[in-house]
Design a protein around this motif. Sequence first.
Motif, PDB file in Angstrom:
ATOM      1  N   VAL A   4       0.840  -1.207   0.000  1.00 36.76           N
ATOM      2  CA  VAL A   4       0.000   0.000   0.000  1.00 36.76           C
ATOM      3  C   VAL A   4       0.879   1.262   0.000  1.00 36.76           C
ATOM      4  CG1 VAL A   4      -2.033   1.083   1.029  1.00 36.76           C
ATOM      5  CG2 VAL A   4      -1.610  -1.340   1.437  1.00 36.76           C
ATOM      6  N   PRO A   5       1.551   1.537  -1.122  1.00 30.80           N
ATOM      7  CA  PRO A   5       2.437   2.706  -1.193  1.00 30.80           C
ATOM      8  C   PRO A   5       1.622   3.985  -1.371  1.00 30.80           C
ATOM      9  CG  PRO A   5       2.427   1.553  -3.290  1.00 30.80           C
ATOM     10  CD  PRO A   5       1.488   0.793  -2.391  1.00 30.80           C
ATOM     11  N   ALA A   6       1.632   4.832  -0.349  1.00 32.88           N
ATOM     12  CA  ALA A   6       0.731   5.990  -0.296  1.00 32.88           C
ATOM     13  C   ALA A   6       0.794   6.868  -1.546  1.00 32.88           C
ATOM     14  CB  ALA A   6       1.050   6.814   0.953  1.00 32.88           C
ATOM     15  N   GLU A   7       1.986   7.299  -1.921  1.00 31.16           N
ATOM     16  CA  GLU A   7       2.095   8.228  -3.056  1.00 31.16           C
ATOM     17  C   GLU A   7       1.641   7.578  -4.358  1.00 31.16           C
ATOM     18  OE1 GLU A   7       4.513   8.015  -0.787  1.00 31.16           O
ATOM     19  OE2 GLU A   7       5.063  10.055  -0.162  1.00 31.16           O
ATOM     20  N   GLU A   8       2.077   6.334  -4.549  1.00 31.21           N
ATOM     21  CA  GLU A   8       1.791   5.691  -5.834  1.00 31.21           C
ATOM     22  C   GLU A   8       0.293   5.493  -6.048  1.00 31.21           C
ATOM     23  OE1 GLU A   8       4.436   2.553  -6.763  1.00 31.21           O
ATOM     24  OE2 GLU A   8       3.183   1.807  -8.403  1.00 31.21           O
ATOM     25  N   ILE A   9      -0.437   5.070  -5.023  1.00 31.94           N
ATOM     26  CA  ILE A   9      -1.871   4.776  -5.228  1.00 31.94           C
ATOM     27  C   ILE A   9      -2.724   6.039  -5.263  1.00 31.94           C
ATOM     28  CG2 ILE A   9      -1.675   2.468  -4.231  1.00 31.94           C
ATOM     29  CD1 ILE A   9      -3.074   3.503  -1.722  1.00 31.94           C
ATOM     30  N   THR A  10      -2.150   7.176  -4.865  1.00 31.66           N
ATOM     31  CA  THR A  10      -2.932   8.424  -4.877  1.00 31.66           C
ATOM     32  C   THR A  10      -2.414   9.420  -5.915  1.00 31.66           C
ATOM     33  OG1 THR A  10      -1.530   9.344  -3.132  1.00 31.66           O
ATOM     34  CG2 THR A  10      -3.567   8.277  -2.432  1.00 31.66           C
ATOM     35  N   GLY A  11      -1.430   9.014  -6.691  1.00 31.82           N
ATOM     36  CA  GLY A  11      -0.908   9.901  -7.737  1.00 31.82           C
ATOM     37  C   GLY A  11      -0.288  11.168  -7.180  1.00 31.82           C
ATOM     38  N   THR A  12       0.246  11.084  -5.965  1.00 31.33           N
ATOM     39  CA  THR A  12       0.875  12.268  -5.375  1.00 31.33           C
ATOM     40  C   THR A  12       2.393  12.173  -5.506  1.00 31.33           C
ATOM     41  OG1 THR A  12       0.583  11.168  -3.242  1.00 31.33           O
ATOM     42  CG2 THR A  12      -0.933  12.943  -3.746  1.00 31.33           C
ATOM     43  N   SER A  13       3.047  13.327  -5.395  1.00 26.79           N
ATOM     44  CA  SER A  13       4.490  13.412  -5.604  1.00 26.79           C
ATOM     45  C   SER A  13       5.194  13.741  -4.299  1.00 26.79           C
ATOM     46  CB  SER A  13       4.790  14.530  -6.610  1.00 26.79           C
ATOM     47  OG  SER A  13       4.071  14.304  -7.785  1.00 26.79           O
ATOM     48  N   PRO A  14       6.528  13.578  -4.270  1.00 27.20           N
ATOM     49  CA  PRO A  14       7.272  13.996  -3.084  1.00 27.20           C
ATOM     50  C   PRO A  14       6.919  15.436  -2.716  1.00 27.20           C
ATOM     51  CG  PRO A  14       8.713  12.807  -4.568  1.00 27.20           C
ATOM     52  CD  PRO A  14       7.400  12.974  -5.285  1.00 27.20           C
ATOM     53  N   GLY A  15       6.700  15.670  -1.432  1.00 25.54           N
ATOM     54  CA  GLY A  15       6.332  17.016  -0.985  1.00 25.54           C
ATOM     55  C   GLY A  15       4.845  17.181  -0.715  1.00 25.54           C
ATOM     56  N   GLY A  51     -11.660   8.843   6.382  1.00 21.37           N
ATOM     57  CA  GLY A  51     -11.375   7.424   6.583  1.00 21.37           C
ATOM     58  C   GLY A  51     -11.565   6.704   5.267  1.00 21.37           C
ATOM     59  N   TRP A  52     -10.507   6.095   4.768  1.00 24.22           N
ATOM     60  CA  TRP A  52     -10.546   5.410   3.470  1.00 24.22           C
ATOM     61  C   TRP A  52     -10.111   3.961   3.645  1.00 24.22           C
ATOM     62  CZ3 TRP A  52      -7.263   9.135  -0.183  1.00 24.22           C
ATOM     63  CH2 TRP A  52      -7.959  10.351  -0.345  1.00 24.22           C
ATOM     64  N   VAL A  53     -10.501   3.141   2.676  1.00 23.24           N
ATOM     65  CA  VAL A  53      -9.987   1.770   2.680  1.00 23.24           C
ATOM     66  C   VAL A  53      -9.568   1.393   1.259  1.00 23.24           C
ATOM     67  CG1 VAL A  53     -12.292   0.719   2.498  1.00 23.24           C
ATOM     68  CG2 VAL A  53     -10.418  -0.598   3.462  1.00 23.24           C
ATOM     69  N   TYR A  54      -8.406   0.767   1.176  1.00 25.08           N
ATOM     70  CA  TYR A  54      -7.804   0.417  -0.114  1.00 25.08           C
ATOM     71  C   TYR A  54      -7.999  -1.080  -0.369  1.00 25.08           C
ATOM     72  CZ  TYR A  54      -3.974  -0.466  -3.459  1.00 25.08           C
ATOM     73  OH  TYR A  54      -3.221  -0.857  -4.545  1.00 25.08           O
ATOM     74  N   ALA A  55      -8.364  -1.411  -1.599  1.00 25.99           N
ATOM     75  CA  ALA A  55      -8.544  -2.826  -1.941  1.00 25.99           C
ATOM     76  C   ALA A  55      -7.309  -3.341  -2.674  1.00 25.99           C
ATOM     77  CB  ALA A  55      -9.786  -2.999  -2.804  1.00 25.99           C
ATOM     78  N   LEU A  56      -6.608  -4.287  -2.049  1.00 22.18           N
ATOM     79  CA  LEU A  56      -5.430  -4.872  -2.697  1.00 22.18           C
ATOM     80  C   LEU A  56      -5.844  -5.577  -3.993  1.00 22.18           C
ATOM     81  CD1 LEU A  56      -3.877  -6.517   0.487  1.00 22.18           C
ATOM     82  CD2 LEU A  56      -2.933  -4.541  -0.731  1.00 22.18           C
TER      83      LEU A  56
END
Length: 214
Positions: free
Chosen positions: A47-58, A179-184
């Motif tokens: 569950v890599p936070a940045e990768e699954i949300t399309g966010t960048s460093p910072g 509150g979110w839930v991610y589906a693997l």
Amino acid sequence: MDSTKRMLQANRAWVERKLSLQPDYFTEMAKEQKPEFLWIGCSDSRVPAEEITGTSPGELFVHRNVANLVLHTDLNVMSVLQFAVETLKVKHVIVCGHYNCGGVKAALSHKRYGLMNKWLRQIKDTYHHHRAEVDAFETYDQRVNALVEASVVEQVHNLVQTSIIQRAWHEEQRPTLHGWVYALSDGLIKPLVQLDPDTRIDDAYRFDFDDVTG
Ligand SMILES: [Zn+2]
């Protein structure tokens, strides 16, 4: 090549890619951080936070622990929360759990895990409080996932019960809590709950901020 050498090599390639797109990328990034979001997620490697949300460093200030718990006695998560809310002034705090969470499964079992028993204890409490709705599901996987969802909602309420969130809501009308839930299984995030700064706080947990001593 061993796997850590591969990582270092990938790091150099990444630096070159970044510099080729923006020569001052690291000079700019090193100046300061102004993330809009605090992300509280599970330590699970999938569950890599940045990768699954399309966010960048910072963009994300990140705290991860086993089963994404927000415990009032945990100095680590409380320090992260205070710094993110009071110094970085994040606009959103996101607790993101995930289905099929190993921490939740462990808490649902009767196995002893040593020190982890203490950490997982609050998930057992959540199960205890939501037992009827969790046990109503037919399969084990469904019960695990129902408890995953109940626990995420519980963590968001744990955030509301902190003086850190209550003060920021009172004085600056932020942050919004999610509150979110991610589906693997399919990569999708499902939003479960959102609490805005005008949410009524349960009286048992409400702090006063109008008195002079604060
Ligand atoms: Zn997990």
